[in-house]
Design a protein around this motif. Structure first.
Motif, PDB file in Angstrom:
ATOM      1  N   THR A  27       0.832  -1.212   0.000  1.00 21.78           N
ATOM      2  CA  THR A  27       0.000   0.000   0.000  1.00 21.78           C
ATOM      3  C   THR A  27       0.858   1.250   0.000  1.00 21.78           C
ATOM      4  OG1 THR A  27      -1.628  -1.235   1.296  1.00 21.78           O
ATOM      5  CG2 THR A  27      -1.906   1.150   1.184  1.00 21.78           C
ATOM      6  N   LEU A  28       1.896   1.247   0.825  1.00 22.85           N
ATOM      7  CA  LEU A  28       2.790   2.398   0.901  1.00 22.85           C
ATOM      8  C   LEU A  28       3.503   2.610  -0.433  1.00 22.85           C
ATOM      9  CD1 LEU A  28       4.411   1.959   4.433  1.00 22.85           C
ATOM     10  CD2 LEU A  28       2.971   3.851   3.691  1.00 22.85           C
ATOM     11  N   GLU A  29       3.900   1.497  -1.007  1.00 27.70           N
ATOM     12  CA  GLU A  29       4.603   1.571  -2.292  1.00 27.70           C
ATOM     13  C   GLU A  29       3.692   2.157  -3.358  1.00 27.70           C
ATOM     14  OE1 GLU A  29       7.756   0.940  -2.889  1.00 27.70           O
ATOM     15  OE2 GLU A  29       7.527   1.372  -5.028  1.00 27.70           O
ATOM     16  N   LYS A  30       2.436   1.691  -3.351  1.00 26.78           N
ATOM     17  CA  LYS A  30       1.474   2.185  -4.338  1.00 26.78           C
ATOM     18  C   LYS A  30       1.230   3.680  -4.140  1.00 26.78           C
ATOM     19  CE  LYS A  30      -3.064   1.256  -6.280  1.00 26.78           C
ATOM     20  NZ  LYS A  30      -4.443   0.882  -5.987  1.00 26.78           N
ATOM     21  N   GLU A  31       1.143   4.087  -2.876  1.00 25.95           N
ATOM     22  CA  GLU A  31       0.914   5.498  -2.560  1.00 25.95           C
ATOM     23  C   GLU A  31       2.093   6.345  -3.064  1.00 25.95           C
ATOM     24  OE1 GLU A  31       0.591   6.329   1.611  1.00 25.95           O
ATOM     25  OE2 GLU A  31       0.216   8.458   1.270  1.00 25.95           O
ATOM     26  N   LEU A  32       3.294   5.860  -2.850  1.00 28.82           N
ATOM     27  CA  LEU A  32       4.473   6.589  -3.294  1.00 28.82           C
ATOM     28  C   LEU A  32       4.477   6.730  -4.812  1.00 28.82           C
ATOM     29  CD1 LEU A  32       7.290   7.828  -2.809  1.00 28.82           C
ATOM     30  CD2 LEU A  32       8.232   5.513  -2.910  1.00 28.82           C
ATOM     31  N   GLN A  33       4.215   5.616  -5.503  1.00 30.36           N
ATOM     32  CA  GLN A  33       4.199   5.648  -6.970  1.00 30.36           C
ATOM     33  C   GLN A  33       3.182   6.663  -7.477  1.00 30.36           C
ATOM     34  OE1 GLN A  33       6.406   3.968  -8.844  1.00 30.36           O
ATOM     35  NE2 GLN A  33       7.268   3.120  -6.955  1.00 30.36           N
ATOM     36  N   GLU A  34       1.994   6.636  -6.871  1.00 31.91           N
ATOM     37  CA  GLU A  34       0.922   7.546  -7.313  1.00 31.91           C
ATOM     38  C   GLU A  34       1.291   8.994  -7.047  1.00 31.91           C
ATOM     39  OE1 GLU A  34      -2.496   6.063  -5.258  1.00 31.91           O
ATOM     40  OE2 GLU A  34      -2.810   4.409  -6.665  1.00 31.91           O
ATOM     41  N   HIS A  35       1.923   9.244  -5.912  1.00 33.20           N
ATOM     42  CA  HIS A  35       2.293  10.623  -5.574  1.00 33.20           C
ATOM     43  C   HIS A  35       3.387  11.153  -6.488  1.00 33.20           C
ATOM     44  CE1 HIS A  35      -0.124  10.498  -1.909  1.00 33.20           C
ATOM     45  NE2 HIS A  35       0.077  11.809  -1.840  1.00 33.20           N
ATOM     46  N   ILE A  36       4.348  10.306  -6.794  1.00 30.36           N
ATOM     47  CA  ILE A  36       5.419  10.743  -7.689  1.00 30.36           C
ATOM     48  C   ILE A  36       4.838  11.068  -9.064  1.00 30.36           C
ATOM     49  CG2 ILE A  36       7.510  10.033  -8.919  1.00 30.36           C
ATOM     50  CD1 ILE A  36       8.282   8.405  -6.452  1.00 30.36           C
ATOM     51  N   SER A  86       6.983  16.823  -0.397  1.00 28.02           N
ATOM     52  CA  SER A  86       7.656  17.176   0.866  1.00 28.02           C
ATOM     53  C   SER A  86       7.460  16.092   1.929  1.00 28.02           C
ATOM     54  CB  SER A  86       7.141  18.519   1.386  1.00 28.02           C
ATOM     55  OG  SER A  86       5.729  18.469   1.513  1.00 28.02           O
ATOM     56  N   LYS A  87       6.257  15.519   1.974  1.00 27.58           N
ATOM     57  CA  LYS A  87       5.964  14.467   2.967  1.00 27.58           C
ATOM     58  C   LYS A  87       6.956  13.303   2.812  1.00 27.58           C
ATOM     59  CE  LYS A  87       2.632  10.745   3.521  1.00 27.58           C
ATOM     60  NZ  LYS A  87       1.437  10.108   2.957  1.00 27.58           N
ATOM     61  N   PHE A  88       7.203  12.901   1.588  1.00 25.35           N
ATOM     62  CA  PHE A  88       8.079  11.760   1.345  1.00 25.35           C
ATOM     63  C   PHE A  88       9.549  12.148   1.510  1.00 25.35           C
ATOM     64  CE2 PHE A  88       4.829   8.889   0.011  1.00 25.35           C
ATOM     65  CZ  PHE A  88       3.846   9.697  -0.530  1.00 25.35           C
ATOM     66  N   GLN A 124      23.680   9.246 -13.613  1.00 26.04           N
ATOM     67  CA  GLN A 124      24.440  10.063 -12.651  1.00 26.04           C
ATOM     68  C   GLN A 124      23.707  11.343 -12.334  1.00 26.04           C
ATOM     69  OE1 GLN A 124      28.393  10.614 -14.201  1.00 26.04           O
ATOM     70  NE2 GLN A 124      29.173   9.044 -12.849  1.00 26.04           N
ATOM     71  N   THR A 125      23.807  11.788 -11.074  1.00 24.36           N
ATOM     72  CA  THR A 125      23.169  13.041 -10.664  1.00 24.36           C
ATOM     73  C   THR A 125      23.912  14.208 -11.314  1.00 24.36           C
ATOM     74  OG1 THR A 125      22.868  11.957  -8.546  1.00 24.36           O
ATOM     75  CG2 THR A 125      22.305  14.292  -8.668  1.00 24.36           C
ATOM     76  N   PRO A 126      23.196  15.080 -12.047  1.00 17.89           N
ATOM     77  CA  PRO A 126      23.861  16.259 -12.623  1.00 17.89           C
ATOM     78  C   PRO A 126      24.350  17.175 -11.505  1.00 17.89           C
ATOM     79  CG  PRO A 126      21.707  15.891 -13.630  1.00 17.89           C
ATOM     80  CD  PRO A 126      21.789  14.989 -12.448  1.00 17.89           C
ATOM     81  N   PRO A 127      25.377  17.962 -11.736  1.00 22.03           N
ATOM     82  CA  PRO A 127      25.956  18.816 -10.688  1.00 22.03           C
ATOM     83  C   PRO A 127      24.957  19.789 -10.073  1.00 22.03           C
ATOM     84  CG  PRO A 127      27.374  18.759 -12.614  1.00 22.03           C
ATOM     85  CD  PRO A 127      26.132  18.034 -12.988  1.00 22.03           C
ATOM     86  N   ASP A 128      24.034  20.334 -10.900  1.00 27.93           N
ATOM     87  CA  ASP A 128      23.118  21.317 -10.326  1.00 27.93           C
ATOM     88  C   ASP A 128      21.988  20.679  -9.520  1.00 27.93           C
ATOM     89  OD1 ASP A 128      21.013  22.049 -13.230  1.00 27.93           O
ATOM     90  OD2 ASP A 128      22.166  20.267 -12.698  1.00 27.93           O
ATOM     91  N   TRP A 129      22.000  19.347  -9.400  1.00 23.15           N
ATOM     92  CA  TRP A 129      21.034  18.660  -8.541  1.00 23.15           C
ATOM     93  C   TRP A 129      21.668  18.303  -7.194  1.00 23.15           C
ATOM     94  CZ3 TRP A 129      15.965  16.420  -9.481  1.00 23.15           C
ATOM     95  CH2 TRP A 129      15.411  16.755 -10.731  1.00 23.15           C
ATOM     96  N   ASP A 130      22.915  18.729  -6.963  1.00 28.47           N
ATOM     97  CA  ASP A 130      23.632  18.340  -5.749  1.00 28.47           C
ATOM     98  C   ASP A 130      22.857  18.679  -4.478  1.00 28.47           C
ATOM     99  OD1 ASP A 130      27.107  18.746  -6.830  1.00 28.47           O
ATOM    100  OD2 ASP A 130      25.706  17.073  -6.901  1.00 28.47           O
ATOM    101  N   GLN A 131      22.202  19.834  -4.493  1.00 28.00           N
ATOM    102  CA  GLN A 131      21.470  20.231  -3.285  1.00 28.00           C
ATOM    103  C   GLN A 131      20.109  19.554  -3.203  1.00 28.00           C
ATOM    104  OE1 GLN A 131      21.315  24.440  -2.743  1.00 28.00           O
ATOM    105  NE2 GLN A 131      23.515  24.571  -2.435  1.00 28.00           N
ATOM    106  N   ASP A 132      19.747  18.841  -4.244  1.00 28.63           N
ATOM    107  CA  ASP A 132      18.445  18.157  -4.272  1.00 28.63           C
ATOM    108  C   ASP A 132      18.630  16.660  -4.475  1.00 28.63           C
ATOM    109  OD1 ASP A 132      17.269  21.012  -6.068  1.00 28.63           O
ATOM    110  OD2 ASP A 132      16.848  20.505  -3.976  1.00 28.63           O
ATOM    111  N   LYS A 133      19.646  16.116  -3.854  1.00 35.02           N
ATOM    112  CA  LYS A 133      19.929  14.681  -4.028  1.00 35.02           C
ATOM    113  C   LYS A 133      18.791  13.812  -3.505  1.00 35.02           C
ATOM    114  CE  LYS A 133      24.818  14.028  -4.618  1.00 35.02           C
ATOM    115  NZ  LYS A 133      26.125  14.127  -3.998  1.00 35.02           N
ATOM    116  N   LYS A 134      18.165  14.256  -2.427  1.00 35.52           N
ATOM    117  CA  LYS A 134      17.054  13.467  -1.872  1.00 35.52           C
ATOM    118  C   LYS A 134      15.915  13.386  -2.881  1.00 35.52           C
ATOM    119  CE  LYS A 134      17.396  13.789   3.146  1.00 35.52           C
ATOM    120  NZ  LYS A 134      16.734  14.275   4.388  1.00 35.52           N
ATOM    121  N   LEU A 135      15.654  14.520  -3.538  1.00 39.88           N
ATOM    122  CA  LEU A 135      14.595  14.542  -4.549  1.00 39.88           C
ATOM    123  C   LEU A 135      14.975  13.628  -5.708  1.00 39.88           C
ATOM    124  CD1 LEU A 135      11.938  15.697  -5.732  1.00 39.88           C
ATOM    125  CD2 LEU A 135      13.299  17.564  -6.686  1.00 39.88           C
ATOM    126  N   TRP A 136      16.246  13.709  -6.113  1.00 42.52           N
ATOM    127  CA  TRP A 136      16.737  12.862  -7.206  1.00 42.52           C
ATOM    128  C   TRP A 136      16.500  11.383  -6.882  1.00 42.52           C
ATOM    129  CZ3 TRP A 136      18.669  13.739 -12.053  1.00 42.52           C
ATOM    130  CH2 TRP A 136      19.359  12.685 -12.675  1.00 42.52           C
TER     131      TRP A 136
END
Lengths: 213, 122
Positions: A143-152, A207-209, B3-15
């Motif tokens: 369920t968590l995995e599905k939620e993550l996929q949907e949110h992304i 942000s939540k994830f 590979q993470t591009p250099p300008d994504w360094d501060q957003d690695k978690k998002l990457w």
């Protein structure tokens, strides 16, 4: 051997030297152009998954994504006679994919009710999405995995089209900023700007994830 | 692994988070479906080319008239007539001509009144 000229604009801080890039996919396309049908099959096998995923993340409907992805390769097939490797094959391929997605968006604007019906049918369990990872998981993890996929997917879909294209090609297809700029028909600095703005939006939406990681 | 591009360094978690989006698999008959569509398109193009060749064979109205008359005859034989008459006439031949014209007009086969007038000569 097909060698493509790749030049970086001086404004990007590098010298205007050109480097030659070997592109095996362009070579395959040329073999297809010259009559080798199996070369086309090889290109389809290699790029069907990236193209399908790019389109699916763009439009959010699996059935339509399959249809559009097939049409991408039909365009490739029909354009074979005129093909000239002025850019990397993947750049050209994703330009076609992007254009067909834009056509789909325009069609949806003209027929919003039909698009809504198709979105609703996509939510039904009659057409479950097949993910590449078949590992068994516990129900709560599933369920968590599905939620993550949907949110992304939802977060990516909230981006304006050009930002979404830039993110998809950068994060999931590994295209360089030069290649992304060619697909978008813009400059490298504009592409960087699009990606910067897209990251800000995505950080807000996810942000939540991001806090949980 | 991209590979993470250099300008994504501060957003690695998002990457990394975006990287958790699992790809979907194409249907196993993906290539087959493409080949089927290509074959289908080729036969449609062939049929359209034949029709266009026939129409361009003669610049005059005679060939087009024959085609229109043939289509209208097929419609009369296979499709039930609809009550679309605007005028009535005592003469049966005039009645038939009017019916033919109305049917053809309903199916947008005739655009030019000159053709309608020449239908009497058929």
């Amino acid at each position: 051997m097909v060698l493509l000229k790749e030049s970086k604009p001086p404004s990007e801080g590098s010298s205007s030297c050109s480097s030659l890039v070997h592109d095996p996919d362009a070579e395959r396309m040329i073999r297809f152009r010259d009559g080798n049908e199996s070369a086309f099959d090889g290109l389809v096998e290699k790029f069907k998954s990236p193209v399908l995923n790019y389109i699916y993340r763009q439009i959010g409907n699996l059935d339509e994504a399959e249809d559009i992805a097939q049409n991408v390769f039909i365009q490739v097939y029909k354009s074979a006679e005129r093909y000239e490797p002025s850019a990397k094959f993947s750049t050209w391929l994703f330009t076609i994919a992007r254009n067909l997605c834009l056509n789909e968006f325009r069609r949806r604007q003209r027929h919003p009710l039909q698009s809504l019906q198709q979105t609703m049918s996509d939510d039904s369990e009659a057409s479950p999405i097949q993910y590449a990872d078949p590992k068994a998981r516990s129900p709560s993890a599933e369920t968590l995995e599905k939620e993550l996929q949907e949110h992304i997917l939802a977060a990516i879909q909230k981006l304006p089209e050009n930002q979404r294209t830039a993110v998809l090609l950068c994060r999931y297809e590994g295209l360089s900023y030069e290649e992304i700029a060619k697909v978008l028909g813009t400059t490298v600095s504009a592409t960087k700007s699009l990606l910067h703005r897209a990251r800000e939006i995505l950080k807000g939406e996810l942000s939540k994830f991001l806090r949980e990681t | 692994m991209i590979q993470t591009p250099p300008d994504w360094d501060q957003d690695k978690k998002l990457w990394e988070l975006l990287g958790k989006s699992r790809p979907i698999s194409p249907a196993s008959n993906f290539l087959y479906e493409i080949r089927q569509k290509l074959v289908s398109k080729k036969s449609t193009i062939r049929s359209s080319s034949l029709l266009l060749s026939f129409l361009s064979w003669s610049r005059g109205w005679s060939a087009k008239l024959v085609l229109v008359a043939a289509c209208a005859t097929i419609l009369l034989v296979f499709i039930p007539r609809k009550t679309v008459l605007q005028e009535t006439s005592n003469s049966s031949s005039t009645k038939e001509t009017v019916q033919l014209v109305q049917l053809a007009q309903n199916y947008e086969l005739i655009q030019d009144f000159e053709v309608i007038e020449n239908l009497d000569k058929l």
